[in-house]
Design a protein around this motif. Structure first.
Motif, PDB file in Angstrom:
ATOM      1  N   GLY A  23       0.780  -1.223   0.000  1.00  0.00           N
ATOM      2  CA  GLY A  23       0.000   0.000   0.000  1.00  0.00           C
ATOM      3  C   GLY A  23       0.814   1.277   0.000  1.00  0.00           C
ATOM      4  O   GLY A  23       0.244   2.366  -0.046  1.00  0.00           O
ATOM      5  N   VAL A  24       2.127   1.172   0.035  1.00  0.00           N
ATOM      6  CA  VAL A  24       2.985   2.364   0.038  1.00  0.00           C
ATOM      7  C   VAL A  24       3.392   2.697  -1.390  1.00  0.00           C
ATOM      8  O   VAL A  24       3.801   1.817  -2.148  1.00  0.00           O
ATOM      9  CB  VAL A  24       4.240   2.142   0.902  1.00  0.00           C
ATOM     10  N   LYS A  25       3.286   3.964  -1.754  1.00  0.00           N
ATOM     11  CA  LYS A  25       3.637   4.405  -3.096  1.00  0.00           C
ATOM     12  C   LYS A  25       4.949   5.176  -3.073  1.00  0.00           C
ATOM     13  O   LYS A  25       5.260   5.865  -2.112  1.00  0.00           O
ATOM     14  CB  LYS A  25       2.526   5.293  -3.669  1.00  0.00           C
ATOM     15  N   GLY A  26       5.678   5.051  -4.173  1.00  0.00           N
ATOM     16  CA  GLY A  26       6.932   5.770  -4.295  1.00  0.00           C
ATOM     17  C   GLY A  26       6.735   7.166  -4.843  1.00  0.00           C
ATOM     18  O   GLY A  26       5.622   7.692  -4.884  1.00  0.00           O
ATOM     19  N   VAL A  27       7.833   7.775  -5.264  1.00  0.00           N
ATOM     20  CA  VAL A  27       7.802   9.155  -5.751  1.00  0.00           C
ATOM     21  C   VAL A  27       7.300   9.203  -7.188  1.00  0.00           C
ATOM     22  O   VAL A  27       7.290   8.204  -7.907  1.00  0.00           O
ATOM     23  CB  VAL A  27       9.199   9.798  -5.655  1.00  0.00           C
ATOM     24  N   GLY A  28       6.907  10.401  -7.607  1.00  0.00           N
ATOM     25  CA  GLY A  28       6.453  10.604  -8.974  1.00  0.00           C
ATOM     26  C   GLY A  28       4.946  10.762  -9.059  1.00  0.00           C
ATOM     27  O   GLY A  28       4.201  10.283  -8.199  1.00  0.00           O
ATOM     28  N   GLU A  29       4.494  11.424 -10.112  1.00  0.00           N
ATOM     29  CA  GLU A  29       3.053  11.631 -10.296  1.00  0.00           C
ATOM     30  C   GLU A  29       2.331  10.313 -10.524  1.00  0.00           C
ATOM     31  O   GLU A  29       1.204  10.117 -10.068  1.00  0.00           O
ATOM     32  CB  GLU A  29       2.815  12.567 -11.481  1.00  0.00           C
ATOM     33  N   ALA A  30       2.989   9.403 -11.254  1.00  0.00           N
ATOM     34  CA  ALA A  30       2.455   8.049 -11.443  1.00  0.00           C
ATOM     35  C   ALA A  30       3.500   7.086 -10.908  1.00  0.00           C
ATOM     36  O   ALA A  30       4.324   6.556 -11.665  1.00  0.00           O
ATOM     37  CB  ALA A  30       2.171   7.792 -12.923  1.00  0.00           C
ATOM     38  N   PRO A  31       3.519   6.844  -9.600  1.00  0.00           N
ATOM     39  CA  PRO A  31       4.612   6.108  -8.968  1.00  0.00           C
ATOM     40  C   PRO A  31       4.783   4.700  -9.509  1.00  0.00           C
ATOM     41  O   PRO A  31       3.804   3.973  -9.690  1.00  0.00           O
ATOM     42  CB  PRO A  31       4.210   6.071  -7.491  1.00  0.00           C
ATOM     43  N   ALA A  32       6.025   4.329  -9.769  1.00  0.00           N
ATOM     44  CA  ALA A  32       6.322   2.959 -10.175  1.00  0.00           C
ATOM     45  C   ALA A  32       6.326   2.066  -8.939  1.00  0.00           C
ATOM     46  O   ALA A  32       6.439   2.531  -7.807  1.00  0.00           O
ATOM     47  CB  ALA A  32       7.675   2.901 -10.876  1.00  0.00           C
ATOM     48  N   SER A  47      12.632   2.241  -6.843  1.00  0.00           N
ATOM     49  CA  SER A  47      11.571   2.234  -7.845  1.00  0.00           C
ATOM     50  C   SER A  47      12.151   2.868  -9.103  1.00  0.00           C
ATOM     51  O   SER A  47      13.211   3.511  -9.047  1.00  0.00           O
ATOM     52  CB  SER A  47      10.333   3.013  -7.375  1.00  0.00           C
ATOM     53  N   ASP A  48      11.497   2.670 -10.220  1.00  0.00           N
ATOM     54  CA  ASP A  48      11.951   3.356 -11.426  1.00  0.00           C
ATOM     55  C   ASP A  48      11.910   4.865 -11.174  1.00  0.00           C
ATOM     56  O   ASP A  48      10.953   5.384 -10.593  1.00  0.00           O
ATOM     57  CB  ASP A  48      11.045   3.015 -12.613  1.00  0.00           C
ATOM     58  N   ALA A  49      12.943   5.562 -11.588  1.00  0.00           N
ATOM     59  CA  ALA A  49      13.013   7.001 -11.337  1.00  0.00           C
ATOM     60  C   ALA A  49      12.028   7.740 -12.240  1.00  0.00           C
ATOM     61  O   ALA A  49      12.023   7.533 -13.455  1.00  0.00           O
ATOM     62  CB  ALA A  49      14.427   7.508 -11.583  1.00  0.00           C
ATOM     63  N   PRO A  50      11.187   8.590 -11.667  1.00  0.00           N
ATOM     64  CA  PRO A  50      10.232   9.331 -12.494  1.00  0.00           C
ATOM     65  C   PRO A  50      10.904  10.474 -13.244  1.00  0.00           C
ATOM     66  O   PRO A  50      11.910  11.021 -12.782  1.00  0.00           O
ATOM     67  CB  PRO A  50       9.233   9.863 -11.472  1.00  0.00           C
ATOM     68  N   GLN A  51      10.363  10.828 -14.380  1.00  0.00           N
ATOM     69  CA  GLN A  51      10.889  11.970 -15.126  1.00  0.00           C
ATOM     70  C   GLN A  51      10.418  13.288 -14.516  1.00  0.00           C
ATOM     71  O   GLN A  51      11.015  14.336 -14.770  1.00  0.00           O
ATOM     72  CB  GLN A  51      10.442  11.890 -16.589  1.00  0.00           C
ATOM     73  N   ASP A  52       9.354  13.216 -13.705  1.00  0.00           N
ATOM     74  CA  ASP A  52       8.768  14.448 -13.162  1.00  0.00           C
ATOM     75  C   ASP A  52       9.088  14.648 -11.693  1.00  0.00           C
ATOM     76  O   ASP A  52       8.356  15.316 -10.969  1.00  0.00           O
ATOM     77  CB  ASP A  52       7.246  14.425 -13.337  1.00  0.00           C
ATOM     78  N   LEU A  53      10.220  14.070 -11.218  1.00  0.00           N
ATOM     79  CA  LEU A  53      10.580  14.231  -9.811  1.00  0.00           C
ATOM     80  C   LEU A  53      10.784  15.716  -9.491  1.00  0.00           C
ATOM     81  O   LEU A  53      11.475  16.429 -10.211  1.00  0.00           O
ATOM     82  CB  LEU A  53      11.866  13.461  -9.503  1.00  0.00           C
ATOM     83  N   SER A  54      10.179  16.148  -8.387  1.00  0.00           N
ATOM     84  CA  SER A  54      10.304  17.559  -7.997  1.00  0.00           C
ATOM     85  C   SER A  54      10.360  17.649  -6.480  1.00  0.00           C
ATOM     86  O   SER A  54       9.907  16.760  -5.768  1.00  0.00           O
ATOM     87  CB  SER A  54       9.109  18.373  -8.521  1.00  0.00           C
ATOM     88  N   VAL A  55      10.930  18.763  -6.021  1.00  0.00           N
ATOM     89  CA  VAL A  55      10.960  18.994  -4.575  1.00  0.00           C
ATOM     90  C   VAL A  55       9.603  19.579  -4.190  1.00  0.00           C
ATOM     91  O   VAL A  55       9.466  20.749  -3.851  1.00  0.00           O
ATOM     92  CB  VAL A  55      12.106  19.940  -4.182  1.00  0.00           C
ATOM     93  N   ALA A  56       8.605  18.721  -4.275  1.00  0.00           N
ATOM     94  CA  ALA A  56       7.243  19.116  -3.957  1.00  0.00           C
ATOM     95  C   ALA A  56       6.736  18.251  -2.825  1.00  0.00           C
ATOM     96  O   ALA A  56       7.281  17.192  -2.528  1.00  0.00           O
ATOM     97  CB  ALA A  56       6.352  18.953  -5.194  1.00  0.00           C
ATOM     98  N   ARG A  57       5.681  18.712  -2.195  1.00  0.00           N
ATOM     99  CA  ARG A  57       5.146  17.996  -1.043  1.00  0.00           C
ATOM    100  C   ARG A  57       4.810  16.554  -1.393  1.00  0.00           C
ATOM    101  O   ARG A  57       5.078  15.649  -0.601  1.00  0.00           O
ATOM    102  CB  ARG A  57       3.902  18.737  -0.536  1.00  0.00           C
ATOM    103  N   ARG A  58       4.249  16.351  -2.567  1.00  0.00           N
ATOM    104  CA  ARG A  58       3.863  14.996  -2.974  1.00  0.00           C
ATOM    105  C   ARG A  58       5.029  14.035  -2.919  1.00  0.00           C
ATOM    106  O   ARG A  58       4.937  12.944  -2.335  1.00  0.00           O
ATOM    107  CB  ARG A  58       3.297  15.044  -4.410  1.00  0.00           C
ATOM    108  N   ASP A  59       6.147  14.421  -3.510  1.00  0.00           N
ATOM    109  CA  ASP A  59       7.291  13.512  -3.590  1.00  0.00           C
ATOM    110  C   ASP A  59       8.053  13.420  -2.266  1.00  0.00           C
ATOM    111  O   ASP A  59       8.553  12.351  -1.900  1.00  0.00           O
ATOM    112  CB  ASP A  59       8.232  13.946  -4.719  1.00  0.00           C
ATOM    113  N   LEU A  60       8.148  14.527  -1.544  1.00  0.00           N
ATOM    114  CA  LEU A  60       8.797  14.483  -0.233  1.00  0.00           C
ATOM    115  C   LEU A  60       8.043  13.566   0.724  1.00  0.00           C
ATOM    116  O   LEU A  60       8.640  12.775   1.459  1.00  0.00           O
ATOM    117  CB  LEU A  60       8.896  15.891   0.357  1.00  0.00           C
TER     118      LEU A  60
END
Length: 240
Positions: A23-32, A47-60
């Motif tokens: 149930g835990v998701k990784g980073v990215g808008e569509a987490p791998a 996880s596969d590295a997302p192309q849209d990684l950002s220093v945003a609340r979602r990914d942190l």
């Protein structure tokens, strides 16, 4: 031939770690999907590295959630936010080349917790204490209230600054001296305007309650206007 997929790396663990990540998701808008790269007795959670990684609340938050779930199952070596490896082979090579170092550090963290301790001094209370205990400060303060000279005001400011520094240094050392015997190691940050002491301690799990009590007793002993904030037990991030 396609190039290998780059990987986002969250942490390094022992191969025996339960790795409960349902149930835990990784980073990215569509987490791998989260998975592991293994080498000997170690594994890396990736996880596969997302192309849209950002220093945003979602990914942190996703980064912290993965590490938090892993900590709940045992010791880990957490990587900082944004660590990306070129490929699984690159991750595996690091695990192989630093296997002894990583294994030793994981063993050192097993069964231990981190406590963060911050000392806060109420400014008005400290100034009152200085004026009560320093005859020179009282005299200079009285002269400045009566319209004293620039030299008087300068001398008062310098004296108070020296007294504040001296007293806060002594208070910080008292806090550290009281807690050191209960800890395996410590990391002390430079004092700031906000905190006269800011330190992290690595503590054996069986001494966690004792450490907490010692921190609570410190505030009572140090007196009026002083607060000792003890946060923990925490995963030993500062020591990993």
């Amino acid at each position: 031939m396609s190039e290998p997929m780059s990987l986002y790396v969250y942490a390094i663990t022992k191969d025996s770690h339960p790795l409960d990540l349902d149930g835990v998701k990784g980073v990215g808008e569509a987490p791998a999907e989260l998975r592991t790269v293994r080498s000997g007795s170690l594994c890396a959670v990736v996880s596969d590295a997302p192309q849209d990684l950002s220093v945003a609340r979602r990914d942190l938050e996703a980064h912290n959630e993965v590490q938090g779930r892993l900590w709940a199952g045992g010791s880990i070596l957490p990587l900082g936010f944004g660590y990306v490896a070129e490929s699984e082979d690159a991750v595996r090579a690091v695990l192989e080349s630093r296997a002894e170092e990583f294994s030793q550090r994981l063993d050192e963290l097993t069964g231990r917790a981190e406590f963060n301790v911050k000392g806060v001094q109420e400014e008005d209370a400290l100034l009152r204490t200085i004026l009560e205990e320093s005859e020179q400060a009282r005299a200079l303060s009285a002269r400045t209230r009566e319209g004293g000279s620039y030299d008087d005001r300068l001398a008062l400011g310098q004296l108070i600054a020296q007294e504040v520094q001296s007293r806060q240094d002594a208070q910080a050392e008292e806090v550290l001296a009281a807690l050191r015997p209960l800890a395996l190691s410590e990391k002390v940050s430079p004092p700031s305007k906000q905190y006269f002491v800011n330190a992290s301690f690595l503590v054996e799990g069986e001494r966690a309650e004792e450490f907490t009590r010692a921190g609570q007793e410190l505030a009572e002993r140090l007196g009026e206007g002083i607060e000792v904030r003890v946060r923990g037990p925490l995963p030993p991030y500062s020591f990993a």
